[in-house]
Design a protein around this motif. Structure first.
Motif, PDB file in Angstrom:
ATOM      1  N   ASN A   1     -17.771  -3.908  18.967  1.00 33.16           N
ATOM      2  CA  ASN A   1     -17.524  -2.672  18.228  1.00 33.16           C
ATOM      3  C   ASN A   1     -18.029  -2.726  16.787  1.00 33.16           C
ATOM      4  OD1 ASN A   1     -16.267  -1.614  20.507  1.00 33.16           O
ATOM      5  ND2 ASN A   1     -14.272  -2.440  19.890  1.00 33.16           N
ATOM      6  N   THR A   2     -19.162  -3.364  16.568  1.00 35.04           N
ATOM      7  CA  THR A   2     -19.750  -3.373  15.230  1.00 35.04           C
ATOM      8  C   THR A   2     -21.083  -2.653  15.269  1.00 35.04           C
ATOM      9  OG1 THR A   2     -20.849  -5.478  15.622  1.00 35.04           O
ATOM     10  CG2 THR A   2     -18.685  -5.555  14.561  1.00 35.04           C
ATOM     11  N   GLN A   3     -21.440  -2.088  14.153  1.00 32.60           N
ATOM     12  CA  GLN A   3     -22.723  -1.413  14.074  1.00 32.60           C
ATOM     13  C   GLN A   3     -23.830  -2.449  13.890  1.00 32.60           C
ATOM     14  OE1 GLN A   3     -22.460   1.397  10.886  1.00 32.60           O
ATOM     15  NE2 GLN A   3     -21.692   3.002  12.228  1.00 32.60           N
TER      16      GLN A   3
ATOM     17  N   THR B   1     -28.901  -4.454   9.285  1.00 30.01           N
ATOM     18  CA  THR B   1     -30.283  -4.787   8.942  1.00 30.01           C
ATOM     19  C   THR B   1     -30.575  -6.239   9.308  1.00 30.01           C
ATOM     20  OG1 THR B   1     -30.142  -3.234   7.116  1.00 30.01           O
ATOM     21  CG2 THR B   1     -31.961  -4.782   7.061  1.00 30.01           C
ATOM     22  N   ASN B   2     -29.590  -7.088   9.178  1.00 26.19           N
ATOM     23  CA  ASN B   2     -29.753  -8.502   9.520  1.00 26.19           C
ATOM     24  C   ASN B   2     -30.107  -8.670  11.001  1.00 26.19           C
ATOM     25  OD1 ASN B   2     -29.753 -11.278   9.146  1.00 26.19           O
ATOM     26  ND2 ASN B   2     -27.576 -11.447   9.631  1.00 26.19           N
ATOM     27  N   GLU B   3     -29.435  -7.913  11.862  1.00 27.10           N
ATOM     28  CA  GLU B   3     -29.720  -7.987  13.298  1.00 27.10           C
ATOM     29  C   GLU B   3     -31.142  -7.485  13.591  1.00 27.10           C
ATOM     30  OE1 GLU B   3     -27.736  -9.333  15.670  1.00 27.10           O
ATOM     31  OE2 GLU B   3     -26.405  -9.880  14.032  1.00 27.10           O
ATOM     32  N   THR B   4     -31.543  -6.434  12.922  1.00 28.15           N
ATOM     33  CA  THR B   4     -32.897  -5.903  13.099  1.00 28.15           C
ATOM     34  C   THR B   4     -33.933  -6.905  12.603  1.00 28.15           C
ATOM     35  OG1 THR B   4     -32.012  -3.686  12.774  1.00 28.15           O
ATOM     36  CG2 THR B   4     -34.387  -3.931  12.630  1.00 28.15           C
ATOM     37  N   ASN B   5     -33.650  -7.575  11.499  1.00 31.77           N
ATOM     38  CA  ASN B   5     -34.573  -8.578  10.968  1.00 31.77           C
ATOM     39  C   ASN B   5     -34.758  -9.743  11.934  1.00 31.77           C
ATOM     40  OD1 ASN B   5     -35.140  -7.159   8.673  1.00 31.77           O
ATOM     41  ND2 ASN B   5     -33.617  -8.210   7.413  1.00 31.77           N
ATOM     42  N   LYS B   6     -33.716 -10.082  12.679  1.00 32.20           N
ATOM     43  CA  LYS B   6     -33.839 -11.147  13.679  1.00 32.20           C
ATOM     44  C   LYS B   6     -34.881 -10.774  14.738  1.00 32.20           C
ATOM     45  CE  LYS B   6     -29.129 -12.987  13.395  1.00 32.20           C
ATOM     46  NZ  LYS B   6     -27.881 -13.199  14.145  1.00 32.20           N
ATOM     47  N   ILE B   7     -34.839  -9.524  15.167  1.00 31.29           N
ATOM     48  CA  ILE B   7     -35.803  -9.063  16.174  1.00 31.29           C
ATOM     49  C   ILE B   7     -37.216  -9.078  15.598  1.00 31.29           C
ATOM     50  CG2 ILE B   7     -36.516  -7.082  17.572  1.00 31.29           C
ATOM     51  CD1 ILE B   7     -33.502  -6.359  17.726  1.00 31.29           C
ATOM     52  N   ILE B   8     -37.354  -8.637  14.363  1.00 29.95           N
ATOM     53  CA  ILE B   8     -38.668  -8.614  13.722  1.00 29.95           C
ATOM     54  C   ILE B   8     -39.214 -10.035  13.576  1.00 29.95           C
ATOM     55  CG2 ILE B   8     -39.872  -8.099  11.551  1.00 29.95           C
ATOM     56  CD1 ILE B   8     -37.986  -5.644  11.315  1.00 29.95           C
ATOM     57  N   GLU B   9     -38.366 -10.978  13.185  1.00 31.68           N
ATOM     58  CA  GLU B   9     -38.808 -12.368  13.048  1.00 31.68           C
ATOM     59  C   GLU B   9     -39.265 -12.935  14.390  1.00 31.68           C
ATOM     60  OE1 GLU B   9     -35.893 -14.794  11.127  1.00 31.68           O
ATOM     61  OE2 GLU B   9     -35.974 -13.641   9.271  1.00 31.68           O
ATOM     62  N   GLN B  10     -38.545 -12.602  15.452  1.00 38.67           N
ATOM     63  CA  GLN B  10     -38.959 -13.072  16.777  1.00 38.67           C
ATOM     64  C   GLN B  10     -40.286 -12.447  17.194  1.00 38.67           C
ATOM     65  OE1 GLN B  10     -35.184 -12.369  18.941  1.00 38.67           O
ATOM     66  NE2 GLN B  10     -35.576 -14.413  19.754  1.00 38.67           N
ATOM     67  N   ASN B  11     -40.472 -11.182  16.898  1.00 39.99           N
ATOM     68  CA  ASN B  11     -41.748 -10.533  17.217  1.00 39.99           C
ATOM     69  C   ASN B  11     -42.891 -11.158  16.421  1.00 39.99           C
ATOM     70  OD1 ASN B  11     -40.655  -8.780  19.077  1.00 39.99           O
ATOM     71  ND2 ASN B  11     -40.391  -7.112  17.616  1.00 39.99           N
TER      72      ASN B  11
END
Length: 118
Positions: A93-95, A98-108
């Protein structure tokens, strides 16, 4: 005379008797194709095949493929982070932050860099 010597050497090499005129076709084919194998297929052992990778903690690693740790990639004089593995925050139940999005970008970023080395 050279053909006869080559014929004897060929029979010794394969340990079988070959009729001379059958061997003559092989010999002519070898002579015609010899120039292609002597000139074009040279291996240069003095060329560097590894890449210098800089990890996020500024350590330098020499390898063909990116290391399995967080690295820095230099794009247009700007260093970006690239990471092979990231974990999602396991809080319910958390939104998405930006940190979570940055993880995806780093993996990409890491995946794209890794694909360039293949």
């Amino acid at each position: 005379n050279n053909i006869r010597t080559a014929w004897y050497e060929y029979m010794t090499k394969i340990k079988a008797h070959v009729m001379f005129f059958d061997y003559l076709k092989i010999y002519i084919n070898q002579q015609e194709n010899k120039k292609y194998f002597e000139e074009e297929f040279k291996i240069f052992m003095n060329q560097k095949t590894t890449t210098t990778w800089i990890t996020s903690d500024n350590k330098t690693i020499e390898s063909i493929h990116p290391p399995s740790k967080k690295i820095q990639i230099n794009i247009h004089n700007d260093r970006i982070q690239a990471a092979p593995f990231k974990l999602q925050t396991e809080i319910n139940n958390t939104q998405i932050t930006t940190n979570e999005t940055n993880k995806i970008i780093e993996q990409n970023n890491y995946t794209n860099k890794h694909l360039q080395t293949l």
